[in-house]
Design an enzyme around this catalytic site. Structure first.
Site, PDB file in Angstrom:
ATOM      1  N   SER B  55      31.633  50.039  36.858  1.00 51.65           N
ATOM      2  CA  SER B  55      31.866  49.118  37.964  1.00 51.65           C
ATOM      3  C   SER B  55      32.935  48.083  37.674  1.00 51.65           C
ATOM      4  CB  SER B  55      30.564  48.401  38.342  1.00 51.65           C
ATOM      5  OG  SER B  55      30.071  47.720  37.205  1.00 51.65           O
ATOM      6  N   HIS B  95      30.043  41.686  35.445  1.00 53.92           N
ATOM      7  CA  HIS B  95      30.893  41.636  36.629  1.00 53.92           C
ATOM      8  C   HIS B  95      31.704  40.359  36.630  1.00 53.92           C
ATOM      9  CE1 HIS B  95      28.349  44.638  39.219  1.00 53.92           C
ATOM     10  NE2 HIS B  95      29.201  45.244  38.415  1.00 53.92           N
ATOM     11  N   ASP B 126      27.642  41.253  44.703  1.00 57.63           N
ATOM     12  CA  ASP B 126      26.420  41.655  44.016  1.00 57.63           C
ATOM     13  C   ASP B 126      25.141  41.177  44.662  1.00 57.63           C
ATOM     14  OD1 ASP B 126      27.758  41.385  40.616  1.00 57.63           O
ATOM     15  OD2 ASP B 126      27.993  42.895  42.179  1.00 57.63           O
TER      16      ASP B 126
END
Lengths: 248, 182
Positions: B55, B95, B126
């Site tokens: 990701s 992230h 998210d």
């Protein structure tokens, strides 16, 4: 190669190695407790020790183990395990501290666990540091510490300490000097006194070295008899009495 | 192969066995303490992590090793790459910070912030991953990424996917420490 100055014949005189300090002459034979060479070898087949010939660490360890086995026979010295015990105690304590700290950190959430983990970490570092200092300064090269009490007219206490190290292969710059093979250097300090150390009877320091090739064959098998004879000679010399033979 | 070593143990006595076991145990203990010490110094619960998903591509790929620190007094900004753990989830997520909302510092925590994150390679932010929360707080952040090493993390991934590898490695190490004498 160390060369020993042999005394003029008389068994009572001490023969000293070039590196030994002053020795007090021992009294006549009746007062002298039996040395290791006077003991018969143990009955039964000897256990074969096989090591890797190319590793001086293994050679030294095999020799050290043989020294410990030889000198801790019941008729000879009683081994003092203090150095080993201190190392074991400090080491295992640090392992348990580390384990406890790890377990605590696993159970308790990170932010809350921080003070205790700090304490555990500092404690662990202190223990490891102490153990290292002890090994380096106090234990040093010592492999055997022994004591013996014999009774002949009065109680005689003997204390013996042996240290050993490997003298590595010496590299020579010039072609003419032969390269010496790795050698086992054994140093010994011996004290004999009457009960409660009231009067000193004998004291000696000896050092001897022999190449490993004298005790190990080409496959790495150890010649226990030859090694024990050599150690016996060194110990007897330290005890005062028989002059040791020159090493090869 | 072990007969020589077993004979040696019997010959050398109980203390020797304890010493050899201590060799092995102290290797494990020192590794554990180094890990804990690193965690304390970086103020992060897990200062070295492995990227498991894609990701964050093309910045980080699966198998990369990340180094984190989490200084308590430092504010995080948009663009910082952070690793966070949502309460109730096992695995941390790495992230990028999309939004920060700073608050006034209170007594216990020097920095008060609310954060929103999004993976570079994801379409949406998210929020779905927050398990009911609307934003992340500083206490959820494991740390900010300071550096990385590519590919090294595959060793950990392999050991997690094939636990036999882990036991084989540990067993091998143990054997080595037990029969060798320094």
């Amino acid at each position: 190669m160390a060369r020993k100055k042999t005394a003029n014949g008389a068994a009572q005189d001490i023969s000293t190695a070039t590196t030994s300090t002053d020795s007090i002459p021992s009294p006549p034979s009746p007062d002298r407790p039996p040395g290791p060479l006077s003991l018969p070898p143990l009955p039964g087949p000897r256990e074969v020790v096989k090591v890797n010939n190319y590793s001086t660490t293994e050679l030294k360890n095999a020799c050290d183990d043989a020294v410990k086995r030889y000198l801790s026979r019941p008729e000879l010295f009683q081994q003092n395990h203090q150095h080993t015990d201190v190392r074991l105690a400090l080491g295992w304590l640090s392992v348990f501290v580390a384990g406890g700290t790890g377990l605590y950190g696993y159970k308790v959430e990170f932010e809350q666990s921080k003070p205790v983990v700090w304490v555990g970490l500092i404690l662990y570092m202190l223990l490891t540091f102490t153990q290292t200092l002890y090994s380096y300064f106090i234990e040093g090269d010592i492999v055997f510490v022994g004591k013996r009490k014999t009774f002949s007219k009065r109680i005689i206490t003997e204390r013996i300490t042996l240290s050993s190290r490997t003298i590595p292969v010496s590299s020579s710059s010039s072609n003419s000097t032969p390269i010496t093979p790795p050698q086992y250097s054994l140093s010994l300090s011996y004290v004999r006194s009457t009960s409660a150390n009231k009067s000193l009877l004998a004291k000696g320091k000896t050092q001897a070295r022999a190449p490993y090739s004298r005790f190990f064959d080409a496959e790495g098998g150890m010649d226990g008899d030859a090694f024990e004879r050599w150690v016996g000679e060194v110990v007897e010399e330290g005890m005062g009495g028989l002059p040791a033979s020159k090493e090869s | 192969m072990f007969t020589e070593e077993l004979k040696a143990f019997r010959r050398l006595g109980f203390r020797h066995v304890l010493l050899q076991a201590l060799n092995f145990a102290s290797v494990i203990a020192s590794g554990l303490m180094i890990w804990k010490g690193l965690g304390l110094i970086t103020n992060s619960e897990s200062p070295i992590v492995v990227v498991l998903s894609g990701s964050m591509e093309p910045a980080f790929y699966r198998g990369d090793l990340l180094f984190l620190t989490n200084p308590a007094a430092e504010r995080y900004h948009n663009g910082d790459i952070t690793v966070y753990k949502v309460p109730g989830a096992d695995i941390p997520i790495v992230h990028r910070v999309l939004e920060t909302h700073d608050g006034k510092s209170r007594g216990s925590s020097p920095v008060v912030q609310r954060l929103l994150t999004k993976g570079d390679n994801n379409e949406v932010n998210d929020i779905e991953l927050y398990r009911g929360l609307d934003y992340l707080e500083r206490k959820h952040i494991v740390g900010k990424v300071r550096g990385f090493l590519p590919y090294i993390g595959y060793v950990t991934i392999a050991m997690n996917d094939f636990p036999q590898l882990k036991y084989a490695l540990l067993g091998g190490l143990g054997l080595l420490a037990l029969v060798q004498r320094e």
